[in-house]
Scaffold this motif. Structure first.
Motif, PDB file in Angstrom:
ATOM      1  N   ARG A 213     -88.516 -50.986 -34.347  1.00 21.42           N
ATOM      2  CA  ARG A 213     -87.211 -51.511 -33.925  1.00 21.42           C
ATOM      3  C   ARG A 213     -86.085 -50.558 -34.340  1.00 21.42           C
ATOM      4  N   GLU A 214     -86.198 -50.019 -35.547  1.00 21.92           N
ATOM      5  CA  GLU A 214     -85.192 -49.080 -36.044  1.00 21.92           C
ATOM      6  C   GLU A 214     -85.167 -47.812 -35.177  1.00 21.92           C
TER       7      GLU A 214
ATOM      8  N   ARG B 257     -83.635 -48.634 -31.814  1.00 20.03           N
ATOM      9  CA  ARG B 257     -82.195 -48.812 -31.968  1.00 20.03           C
ATOM     10  C   ARG B 257     -81.489 -47.458 -31.997  1.00 20.03           C
TER      11      ARG B 257
ATOM     12  N   ARG C 214     -76.088 -48.107 -25.563  1.00 16.45           N
ATOM     13  CA  ARG C 214     -75.430 -49.339 -26.006  1.00 16.45           C
ATOM     14  C   ARG C 214     -73.929 -49.138 -26.182  1.00 16.45           C
TER      15      ARG C 214
ATOM     16  N   GLU D 270     -78.878 -46.020 -28.972  1.00 14.47           N
ATOM     17  CA  GLU D 270     -77.528 -46.206 -29.483  1.00 14.47           C
ATOM     18  C   GLU D 270     -76.462 -45.688 -28.513  1.00 14.47           C
TER      19      GLU D 270
END
Length: 111
Positions: A77-78, A81, A88, A85
């Motif tokens: 998940r990290e 993410r 997003r 980034e």
């Protein structure tokens, strides 16, 4: 008798944050002591876990398995993410640009 065990994670595969999040996920079942240790120039994350309730070795083994799976999930998940980034931030910037909350440089704020 309370059951306890030490689980070790390689810092080249897992971040401290991912391991901490995995431990937090099971904080209702056990207490955790997380430490970063260096042995012969190699860092690792050691987790000492102790069951809060229950005394069976099977429960402890099951919790260790779940902790390993959760640490892997948190690490992935990290990584996702970090990889997403930019997209997003672009989506958020576009969304906020339509609200009037963000004012272009040099323009007067809307009243």
């Amino acid at each position: 008798m309370q059951q306890s065990r030490t689980v070790e994670f390689d810092t080249t595969a897992y971040s401290l944050f991912a391991v901490q999040k995995a431990c937090h996920r099971f904080s209702n079942q056990a207490s955790f002591n997380v430490q970063v240790v260096e042995t012969e120039g190699v860092s690792s994350i050691k987790v000492f876990l102790q069951l809060m309730n229950g005394t069976s070795d099977e429960e402890l083994t099951r919790l260790v398995q779940l902790l390993n799976n959760e640490a892997l999930e948190q690490q992935l998940r990290e990584k996702i993410r970090l990889q997403t980034e930019g997209v997003r931030n672009l989506i958020l910037a576009h969304a906020f640009s339509k609200t009037g909350l963000i004012v272009p440089d040099g323009a007067a704020p809307a009243a």
